[in-house]
Write an enzyme that holds these catalytic residues in place. Structure first.
Site, PDB file in Angstrom:
ATOM      1  N   ASP A  66       0.893  -1.249   0.041  1.00  0.00           N
ATOM      2  CA  ASP A  66       0.108  -0.106  -0.075  1.00  0.00           C
ATOM      3  C   ASP A  66       0.998   1.279   0.094  1.00  0.00           C
ATOM      4  O   ASP A  66       2.088   1.234   0.160  1.00  0.00           O
ATOM      5  CB  ASP A  66      -1.033   0.219   1.107  1.00  0.00           C
ATOM      6  CG  ASP A  66      -0.309  -0.090   2.587  1.00  0.00           C
ATOM      7  OD1 ASP A  66       0.829  -0.185   2.772  1.00  0.00           O
ATOM      8  OD2 ASP A  66      -1.060   0.624   3.459  1.00  0.00           O
ATOM      9  N   PHE A  79       6.799   1.823  -4.420  1.00  0.00           N
ATOM     10  CA  PHE A  79       8.319   2.042  -3.878  1.00  0.00           C
ATOM     11  C   PHE A  79       8.829   3.456  -3.959  1.00  0.00           C
ATOM     12  O   PHE A  79       9.870   3.689  -3.718  1.00  0.00           O
ATOM     13  CB  PHE A  79       9.153   0.775  -4.462  1.00  0.00           C
ATOM     14  CG  PHE A  79       8.800  -0.465  -3.773  1.00  0.00           C
ATOM     15  CD1 PHE A  79       9.051  -0.788  -2.655  1.00  0.00           C
ATOM     16  CD2 PHE A  79       8.094  -1.276  -4.847  1.00  0.00           C
ATOM     17  CE1 PHE A  79       8.895  -1.907  -2.083  1.00  0.00           C
ATOM     18  CE2 PHE A  79       7.769  -2.539  -4.250  1.00  0.00           C
ATOM     19  CZ  PHE A  79       8.046  -3.042  -3.060  1.00  0.00           C
ATOM     20  N   HIS A 189      10.972  -9.634   0.470  1.00  0.00           N
ATOM     21  CA  HIS A 189      10.609  -8.047   0.282  1.00  0.00           C
ATOM     22  C   HIS A 189      12.025  -7.302   0.681  1.00  0.00           C
ATOM     23  O   HIS A 189      12.785  -7.990   1.403  1.00  0.00           O
ATOM     24  CB  HIS A 189       9.402  -7.891   1.374  1.00  0.00           C
ATOM     25  CG  HIS A 189       8.840  -6.231   1.216  1.00  0.00           C
ATOM     26  ND1 HIS A 189       9.543  -5.249   1.618  1.00  0.00           N
ATOM     27  CD2 HIS A 189       7.916  -6.187   0.414  1.00  0.00           C
ATOM     28  CE1 HIS A 189       8.635  -4.354   1.332  1.00  0.00           C
ATOM     29  NE2 HIS A 189       7.725  -4.773   0.537  1.00  0.00           N
TER      30      HIS A 189
END
Length: 227
Positions: A66, A79, A189
């Site tokens: 998000d 990002f 991640h």
């Protein structure tokens, strides 16, 4: 709410805009605004990923979760942060991997990834809005129905797209992708909490360009154009 989204996406996604869940998103956002809540990104930038990368141009998808929830950070690209905002830690780790993978020096004080988007990298967050200073506050208002539809449409109507799925959340979207037609690259991640568990060393940037070159597409120039 008049949906300000680029014409090719508006055509591809036209059925979604009239579905009950989407109308509920609109109502929710209007209610939040009326209650004085600050929502990121600003309204005109909610669909920035689509406006920067037309449907026909999509070659690569980088899926985020998000938007950033701090002042001035979110501008509708996963990002990425606007000019003048220092890159957050996950983006710094992305830069580190690019430098190690392909030897391109990245600008550690600059985090605007629009140059990637203009080349066909869809910088898609699974959730497109957030309440200020409350991460994941809009995670359950219906956005994931919409962005799942985006991924399905890309899978169904295009070929040879490279999907970069970083972290478990993004990897849950793998079932939406036809891997007989597309390329899926998975890693941890890039967050400081997990980057050393498989993001560093994944070589996704060189691998993406290898896939694109092999199928006759222009590779992505990962180097950023600074102001």
């Amino acid at each position: 709410m008049d949906v300000q989204i680029e014409a090719s996406w508006k055509k591809v996604l036209k059925d979604e805009f009239t579905k009950p869940y989407f109308l509920e998103i609109v109502t929710f956002l209007k209610t939040e605004k009326a209650a004085g809540k600050t929502i990121y990104p600003p309204g005109p930038l909610i669909f920035n990923a689509f406006n920067q990368t037309t449907f026909d141009k999509v070659k690569v998808v980088i899926l985020g979760q998000d938007p950033y929830h701090g002042p001035g950070q979110a501008h509708g690209l996963s990002f990425s942060v606007p000019n003048g905002i220092k890159p957050p830690p996950s983006l710094v780790n992305i830069y580190k991997e690019i430098e190690k993978d392909i030897g391109v020096a990245m600008p550690l004080q600059y985090g605007n990834l629009t140059h990637w988007a203009e080349q066909g990298v869809l910088l898609l967050n699974a959730v497109l809005t957030v309440r200020a200073n409350e991460p994941a506050s809009h995670a359950k208002i219906g956005w994931m129905n919409f962005t799942d539809a985006v991924i399905r449409k890309l899978s169904e109507e295009k070929e040879g797209v490279v999907f970069l799925l970083w972290g478990r959340f993004a990897q849950d979207k793998q079932t939406l992708i036809d891997e007989t037609k597309h390329h899926v690259l998975k890693a941890a991640h890039p967050s400081p909490f997990s980057a050393d568990k498989g993001f560093f060393g994944c070589k996704h940037f060189s691998k993406t360009n290898e896939f694109l070159t092999r199928q006759g597409s222009e590779p992505i120039d990962w180097k950023l154009l600074t102001p």
